[in-house]
Motif scaffolding. Structure first.
Motif, mmCIF file in Angstrom:
data_model
loop_
_atom_site.group_PDB
_atom_site.id
_atom_site.type_symbol
_atom_site.label_atom_id
_atom_site.label_comp_id
_atom_site.label_asym_id
_atom_site.label_seq_id
_atom_site.Cartn_x
_atom_site.Cartn_y
_atom_site.Cartn_z
ATOM 1 N N TYR A 46 0.809 -1.149 0.021
ATOM 2 C CA TYR A 46 0.024 -0.106 -0.003
ATOM 3 C C TYR A 46 0.762 1.234 -0.037
ATOM 4 O O TYR A 46 0.362 2.542 -0.422
ATOM 5 C CB TYR A 46 -0.903 0.383 1.188
ATOM 6 C CG TYR A 46 -0.272 0.439 2.557
ATOM 7 C CD1 TYR A 46 -0.420 1.881 2.904
ATOM 8 C CD2 TYR A 46 0.433 -0.423 3.285
ATOM 9 C CE1 TYR A 46 0.090 2.152 4.091
ATOM 10 C CE2 TYR A 46 1.020 -0.158 4.611
ATOM 11 C CZ TYR A 46 0.735 1.337 4.885
ATOM 12 O OH TYR A 46 1.652 1.686 5.962
ATOM 13 N N ILE A 67 -0.247 0.578 -4.300
ATOM 14 C CA ILE A 67 -0.625 -0.827 -4.823
ATOM 15 C C ILE A 67 -1.694 -1.409 -3.808
ATOM 16 O O ILE A 67 -1.417 -1.844 -2.621
ATOM 17 C CB ILE A 67 0.432 -1.853 -5.127
ATOM 18 C CG1 ILE A 67 1.301 -1.225 -5.872
ATOM 19 C CG2 ILE A 67 -0.207 -3.112 -5.558
ATOM 20 C CD1 ILE A 67 2.601 -2.317 -6.136
ATOM 21 N N LYS A 68 -2.910 -1.122 -4.248
ATOM 22 C CA LYS A 68 -4.279 -1.372 -3.267
ATOM 23 C C LYS A 68 -5.135 -2.721 -3.951
ATOM 24 O O LYS A 68 -5.507 -3.348 -3.424
ATOM 25 C CB LYS A 68 -4.847 -0.133 -3.110
ATOM 26 C CG LYS A 68 -4.091 0.835 -2.194
ATOM 27 C CD LYS A 68 -4.924 2.200 -1.774
ATOM 28 C CE LYS A 68 -3.875 3.124 -1.036
ATOM 29 N NZ LYS A 68 -4.515 4.529 -0.819
ATOM 30 N N ASP A 69 -5.657 -2.209 -5.238
ATOM 31 C CA ASP A 69 -6.313 -3.217 -5.892
ATOM 32 C C ASP A 69 -5.605 -4.002 -6.899
ATOM 33 O O ASP A 69 -4.928 -3.451 -7.860
ATOM 34 C CB ASP A 69 -7.442 -2.210 -6.485
ATOM 35 C CG ASP A 69 -8.314 -1.582 -5.530
ATOM 36 O OD1 ASP A 69 -8.661 -2.053 -4.542
ATOM 37 O OD2 ASP A 69 -8.598 -0.306 -5.916
ATOM 38 N N VAL A 70 -5.667 -5.380 -6.775
ATOM 39 C CA VAL A 70 -4.792 -6.353 -7.608
ATOM 40 C C VAL A 70 -5.836 -7.048 -7.965
ATOM 41 O O VAL A 70 -6.694 -7.808 -7.500
ATOM 42 C CB VAL A 70 -3.851 -6.951 -6.611
ATOM 43 C CG1 VAL A 70 -3.162 -7.999 -7.540
ATOM 44 C CG2 VAL A 70 -2.847 -5.925 -5.915
ATOM 45 N N ASP A 71 -5.428 -7.218 -9.305
ATOM 46 C CA ASP A 71 -6.434 -8.353 -10.286
ATOM 47 C C ASP A 71 -6.035 -9.411 -10.064
ATOM 48 O O ASP A 71 -5.076 -10.102 -10.708
ATOM 49 C CB ASP A 71 -6.612 -7.804 -11.869
ATOM 50 C CG ASP A 71 -7.378 -8.751 -12.597
ATOM 51 O OD1 ASP A 71 -8.136 -9.662 -11.997
ATOM 52 O OD2 ASP A 71 -7.224 -8.704 -13.880
ATOM 53 N N GLU A 110 -4.629 -12.291 -6.926
ATOM 54 C CA GLU A 110 -4.030 -12.577 -5.668
ATOM 55 C C GLU A 110 -2.876 -11.865 -5.359
ATOM 56 O O GLU A 110 -2.143 -11.389 -6.364
ATOM 57 C CB GLU A 110 -3.863 -13.922 -5.263
ATOM 58 C CG GLU A 110 -5.152 -14.855 -5.488
ATOM 59 C CD GLU A 110 -4.572 -16.386 -5.312
ATOM 60 O OE1 GLU A 110 -3.554 -16.669 -5.146
ATOM 61 O OE2 GLU A 110 -5.914 -17.068 -5.448
ATOM 62 N N GLY A 121 -1.110 -11.959 -9.966
ATOM 63 C CA GLY A 121 -1.835 -10.636 -9.614
ATOM 64 C C GLY A 121 -1.314 -9.576 -10.505
ATOM 65 O O GLY A 121 -0.023 -9.582 -11.119
ATOM 66 N N TYR A 136 -1.593 -5.248 -11.105
ATOM 67 C CA TYR A 136 -2.043 -4.039 -10.312
ATOM 68 C C TYR A 136 -1.774 -2.937 -11.228
ATOM 69 O O TYR A 136 -1.075 -2.839 -12.274
ATOM 70 C CB TYR A 136 -1.267 -3.913 -9.069
ATOM 71 C CG TYR A 136 0.416 -3.620 -9.460
ATOM 72 C CD1 TYR A 136 0.675 -2.392 -9.649
ATOM 73 C CD2 TYR A 136 1.319 -4.683 -9.351
ATOM 74 C CE1 TYR A 136 1.877 -2.016 -10.040
ATOM 75 C CE2 TYR A 136 2.476 -4.535 -9.701
ATOM 76 C CZ TYR A 136 2.995 -3.158 -9.892
ATOM 77 O OH TYR A 136 4.251 -2.960 -10.177
ATOM 78 N N GLU A 137 -2.404 -1.907 -11.063
ATOM 79 C CA GLU A 137 -2.208 -0.484 -11.736
ATOM 80 C C GLU A 137 -2.482 0.720 -10.780
ATOM 81 O O GLU A 137 -3.530 0.669 -10.087
ATOM 82 C CB GLU A 137 -3.354 -0.617 -13.070
ATOM 83 C CG GLU A 137 -3.046 0.815 -13.794
ATOM 84 C CD GLU A 137 -4.013 0.610 -15.069
ATOM 85 O OE1 GLU A 137 -3.841 1.666 -15.925
ATOM 86 O OE2 GLU A 137 -4.963 -0.070 -15.056
ATOM 87 N N THR A 138 -1.354 1.592 -10.620
ATOM 88 C CA THR A 138 -1.657 2.633 -9.858
ATOM 89 C C THR A 138 -1.855 3.817 -10.380
ATOM 90 O O THR A 138 -1.775 4.888 -10.000
ATOM 91 C CB THR A 138 -0.294 2.699 -8.976
ATOM 92 O OG1 THR A 138 0.972 2.978 -9.891
ATOM 93 C CG2 THR A 138 0.155 1.386 -8.137
ATOM 94 N N ASP A 140 4.130 1.059 -12.289
ATOM 95 C CA ASP A 140 3.327 -0.152 -13.203
ATOM 96 C C ASP A 140 4.285 -0.914 -13.871
ATOM 97 O O ASP A 140 3.776 -1.956 -14.654
ATOM 98 C CB ASP A 140 2.446 0.700 -13.912
ATOM 99 C CG ASP A 140 1.038 1.253 -12.753
ATOM 100 O OD1 ASP A 140 1.212 0.678 -11.874
ATOM 101 O OD2 ASP A 140 0.172 1.971 -13.220
#
Length: 339
Positions: free
Chosen positions: A87, A91-95, A97, A135, A137-139, A145
């Motif tokens: 975090y 990086i909070k929302d990961v598509d 795991e 997983g 992610y995208e910030t 990224d």
């Protein structure tokens, strides 16, 4: 350009980034991992995280490189970080795991996915070992990224290193980051720091340069546009000399002729503003796709279009004043005998 730069430079989770300024001892200037806990116990600090950086050359990309290859595709930035500290990088929302400590799992950024054409479930090679992508992610930060994140303990073992490359420091809401940063540098001669305020200052300087360049380009476009408007309206008046003479001979006042020409100019500029905006969006969208521009997102705001139409109308009116004035002063007898 401004939106992309602003997002890249300001979208940072940690308020202070600490690195080794000496680059001597250890491995490539690595800091002792005990510093992570030492900094966490300082007043005003609420959390810290140690990060290990490993640069891996992509030899396959080098072999197949051509003139259109991006330099970023020749190497991969791999970072070791405790999963609970992600975090601090936004990086909070990961598509999918998030990897677990001790596992040969990895999460990758959206930019890395685009550049390497991978997806969840694929395996990637890091330091001659296979890792599964669990997983994505995208910030919004192109530097974050484009990276790969794996467990810190696994990366330590694979690289045979002991230490951290960077320490991320999260501070409290009511503390002065600069004071904490200065105190860290005073207490540790081998450390250097970068605060979010300094990053924001860098962003402001870059945006100031972009504003200046944007203004210069816009000013050139406005000058060219104004010349085009004047030329178009002068020719229109020249070709309608006889028509204007007839209107004046049947009683039209100079003021009415002036308003007519300015009105026509205004209609032309409004139509050109609509067509120009649509054409500009089309060219921009096609250009980004055809050129495959990385780390660049098109942004549209009402302010941009309002400003564009405002300038278009002002330039149109200014450009139409001379031909309108010339037409209003035309003598009916001279106009009627004009062929």
């Amino acid at each position: 350009m401004e939106d992309s730069v602003q997002t890249t430079l300001n979208d940072v989770g940690a308020e202070i980034t600490v690195t080794n300024s000496t680059l001597v001892g250890g491995s490539s200037g690595l800091m002792d991992e005990s510093l992570v806990d030492d900094l966490k116990n300082r007043s005003g600090v609420i959390d810290t995280a140690g990060e290990l950086t490993y640069r891996q050359t992509n030899f396959d990309s080098l072999k197949n490189a051509d003139s259109s290859s991006s330099p970023s595709s020749f190497s991969t930035s791999v970072y070791g970080l405790d999963p609970s500290k992600l975090y601090m990088l936004g990086i909070k929302d990961v598509d999918g795991e998030i990897y677990k400590n001790g596992s040969y799992d990895a999460i990758v950024g959206a930019q890395y996915v685009e550049m390497n054409n991978v997806s969840r479930g694929d395996n990637i090679t890091i330091a001659n070992n296979e890792f599964e992508i669990v997983g994505i992610y995208e910030t919004g930060n192109m530097f974050v990224d484009s990276g790969v994140y794996v467990p810190m303990d696994i990366l330590h073992n694979l690289t045979d290193t002991d230490g951290v490359s960077t320490i991320l420091v999260k501070t409290g809401e009511d503390v002065n980051d600069s004071d904490i940063s200065d105190k860290i540098e005073d207490d540790y001669d081998e450390l250097t720091t970068l605060t979010s305020e300094e990053v924001a200052s860098i962003a402001d300087n870059v945006l100031s340069i972009l504003d200046t360049v944007s203004f210069a380009v816009s000013a050139l476009a406005i000058i060219v546009g104004a010349i085009g408007v004047v030329n178009t309206m002068v020719m229109a008046v020249y070709e309608r000399t006889k028509e204007i003479g007839v209107l004046k001979s049947v009683g039209w006042k100079s003021r009415k002729i002036l308003i007519m020409i300015l009105g026509e100019t205004l209609v032309l500029t409004i139509l050109s503003g609509i067509i120009g905006s649509a054409f500009g969006i089309l060219v921009a969208e096609l250009g980004v796709r055809v050129l495959s521009v990385d780390n660049f997102a098109l942004g549209y705001s009402p302010k941009t279009f309002i400003l564009a139409f405002g300038i278009t109308i002002v330039v149109g009116i200014i450009g139409g004043i001379y031909p309108a004035h010339k037409a209003s002063k035309l003598a009916p007898t001279e106009a009627l005998r004009y062929e």
